[in-house]
Write a protein that holds these residues in place. Structure first.
Motif, mmCIF file in Angstrom:
data_model
loop_
_atom_site.group_PDB
_atom_site.id
_atom_site.type_symbol
_atom_site.label_atom_id
_atom_site.label_comp_id
_atom_site.label_asym_id
_atom_site.label_seq_id
_atom_site.Cartn_x
_atom_site.Cartn_y
_atom_site.Cartn_z
ATOM 1 N N ASP A 196 0.861 -1.180 0.000
ATOM 2 C CA ASP A 196 0.000 0.000 0.000
ATOM 3 C C ASP A 196 0.900 1.234 0.000
ATOM 4 O O ASP A 196 1.606 1.500 0.985
ATOM 5 C CB ASP A 196 -0.911 -0.005 1.232
ATOM 6 C CG ASP A 196 -1.986 1.079 1.169
ATOM 7 O OD1 ASP A 196 -1.650 2.213 0.788
ATOM 8 O OD2 ASP A 196 -3.145 0.784 1.536
ATOM 9 N N GLU A 198 0.207 4.296 0.190
ATOM 10 C CA GLU A 198 -0.245 5.438 0.980
ATOM 11 C C GLU A 198 -0.034 5.251 2.477
ATOM 12 O O GLU A 198 0.027 6.226 3.225
ATOM 13 C CB GLU A 198 -1.718 5.719 0.680
ATOM 14 C CG GLU A 198 -1.928 6.180 -0.768
ATOM 15 C CD GLU A 198 -3.393 6.324 -1.137
ATOM 16 O OE1 GLU A 198 -3.716 7.252 -1.910
ATOM 17 O OE2 GLU A 198 -4.217 5.511 -0.672
ATOM 18 N N ASN A 199 0.046 3.997 2.931
ATOM 19 C CA ASN A 199 0.270 3.795 4.372
ATOM 20 C C ASN A 199 1.340 2.755 4.686
ATOM 21 O O ASN A 199 1.525 2.385 5.846
ATOM 22 C CB ASN A 199 -1.042 3.412 5.072
ATOM 23 C CG ASN A 199 -1.612 2.108 4.548
ATOM 24 O OD1 ASN A 199 -0.905 1.280 3.981
ATOM 25 N ND2 ASN A 199 -2.908 1.921 4.726
ATOM 26 N N ARG A 228 -5.311 0.734 -8.170
ATOM 27 C CA ARG A 228 -6.277 1.091 -7.120
ATOM 28 C C ARG A 228 -7.264 -0.064 -6.947
ATOM 29 O O ARG A 228 -7.992 -0.414 -7.869
ATOM 30 C CB ARG A 228 -7.009 2.368 -7.493
ATOM 31 C CG ARG A 228 -8.031 2.853 -6.479
ATOM 32 C CD ARG A 228 -7.394 3.433 -5.222
ATOM 33 N NE ARG A 228 -6.704 4.691 -5.444
ATOM 34 C CZ ARG A 228 -6.150 5.410 -4.459
ATOM 35 N NH1 ARG A 228 -6.209 4.964 -3.198
ATOM 36 N NH2 ARG A 228 -5.506 6.522 -4.723
ATOM 37 N N ARG A 232 -7.470 1.197 -2.062
ATOM 38 C CA ARG A 232 -6.055 1.176 -1.686
ATOM 39 C C ARG A 232 -5.189 1.308 -2.933
ATOM 40 O O ARG A 232 -5.467 0.694 -3.967
ATOM 41 C CB ARG A 232 -5.715 -0.113 -0.942
ATOM 42 C CG ARG A 232 -6.650 -0.398 0.219
ATOM 43 C CD ARG A 232 -6.171 -1.544 1.085
ATOM 44 N NE ARG A 232 -5.069 -1.122 1.946
ATOM 45 C CZ ARG A 232 -4.732 -1.753 3.072
ATOM 46 N NH1 ARG A 232 -5.415 -2.820 3.482
ATOM 47 N NH2 ARG A 232 -3.732 -1.337 3.803
#
Length: 349
Positions: A196, A198-199, A228, A232
């Motif tokens: 992921d 983004e995190n 995507r 996510r």
């Protein structure tokens, strides 16, 4: 059931880091294995992308287009699985996975779960779906790069590059012709590991559309657009989990056979700023690899000694290196599977 031939053009790429191999063409329940996407080289160093020629597929429409979006909860975490096979990333070094699988087939050793990251996701998905190693190798003999590089100059000029030089649609469409079941319908339970972006979480994709799941696990940052899925933003699994043993444990594996084909930092030759940049990427991922190796019961590490990333022309001797390493570790592998044979049969789903 016969699968019509798939005609491919040629194309060439250079790069390092993550994903893998694919194969294609001829008959069999088909298959393609190829994806050796270079993390730093293509994205950060400006490797050359040449000859993106047309790919012509002559196959009947696949029912997989109707599959649901990939998901993250297809395998129950509370179910005990006796033995899992974990396949690492490693670009074209992933051909060594085929040699290991050849030995497992010869010994009639079948895992209860397969987990793959990047190159290992491609090999693992094709094998877990029901293809034999001989089928995969026959297809691999016809490998070229046309399915991997779908750089669109018009998209770049009119819309910009977005988050990657290439969309990755051609790779997904190619995989979709061979991964014709949803992941939950594979002969062996399977999970493709992605990161992921983004995190920084490790994401195990284990249900739904297998082609898209594998595409996400192979989406080398900068080279391919991230994928995507269910909100996510996912990219190459090798970034956060090059050898996803922890994921196999999470899904109930009591015993784990891991195959590690990651390029070791001590093999590199640092001669210029670009090679130094690549080395920094290798070193940063190496710490994850070392930690994950400690979680496995048996680790097979084929002897693939090169000072740089490999290309498709190396597939034969790399596969042989995997087979040799598996044979050398065969007593330990047999013992690991023998533990599972004496245990009660797990409820897989």
């Amino acid at each position: 059931m016969e699968i019509p031939r798939v005609q491919l053009a040629s194309l060439q790429t250079m790069g390092t880091h993550s994903t893998e191999i694919l194969a294609t063409r001829e008959t069999l329940p088909g298959l393609r294995r190829r994806s050796m996407l270079g993390l730093g080289a293509a994205a950060l160093a400006g490797t050359s992308l040449t000859g993106c020629m047309t790919t012509r597929f002559v196959t009947r429409p696949s029912p997989v287009t109707l599959l649901q979006e990939p998901g993250f909860d297809g395998l129950a975490t509370h179910v005990q699985r006796n033995c899992a096979l974990v396949l690492s990333g490693g670009a074209a070094r992933g051909f060594a996975h085929l040699g290991v699988l050849r030995v497992l087939e010869r010994e009639n050793l079948r895992p209860d779960l397969v987990v793959g990251s990047s190159a290992g996701a491609i090999v693992g998905a094709l094998w877990a779906s029901g293809l034999r190693v001989a089928d995969i190798e026959a297809a691999a003999d016809q490998l070229d790069w046309s399915v991997l590089l779908d750089f669109d100059p018009m998209r770049a000029v009119l819309g910009g590059l977005g988050l990657g030089l290439m969309e990755g649609d051609r790779l997904e469409q190619f995989l979709r012709r061979y991964l014709v079941q949803a992941i939950e319908d594979f002969g062996i339970p399977f999970a493709a590991v992605a990161t992921d972006m983004e995190n920084a979480e490790i994401v195990a994709i284990n249900s739904g559309d297998a082609a898209r799941a594998v595409r996400a696990s192979c989406a080398v940052p900068g080279l391919y657009q991230p994928v995507r899925i269910r909100g996510r933003l996912l990219a190459d699994g090798q970034i956060a989990s090059p050898l996803p043993v922890g994921t196999a444990r999470q899904f109930g594996a009591r015993n784990v056979l891991a195959v590690d084909v990651i390029f070791p930092p001590q093999h590199a030759q640092m001669t210029n700023p670009v090679s130094m940049l690549f080395q920094s990427l290798i070193v940063s991922g190496w710490r994850h690899l070392v930690a994950e190796r400690k979680l496995a019961d048996v680790v097979v590490s084929p002897d693939i000694r090169t000072a740089a990333q490999l290309g498709l022309s190396s597939r034969s001797w790399v596969s042989e290196a995997g087979e040799k390493a598996a044979i050398e570790n065969l007593p330990a592998i047999r013992q690991l599977f023998a533990k599972t044979e004496s245990a009660p049969s797990p409820q897989l789903r």
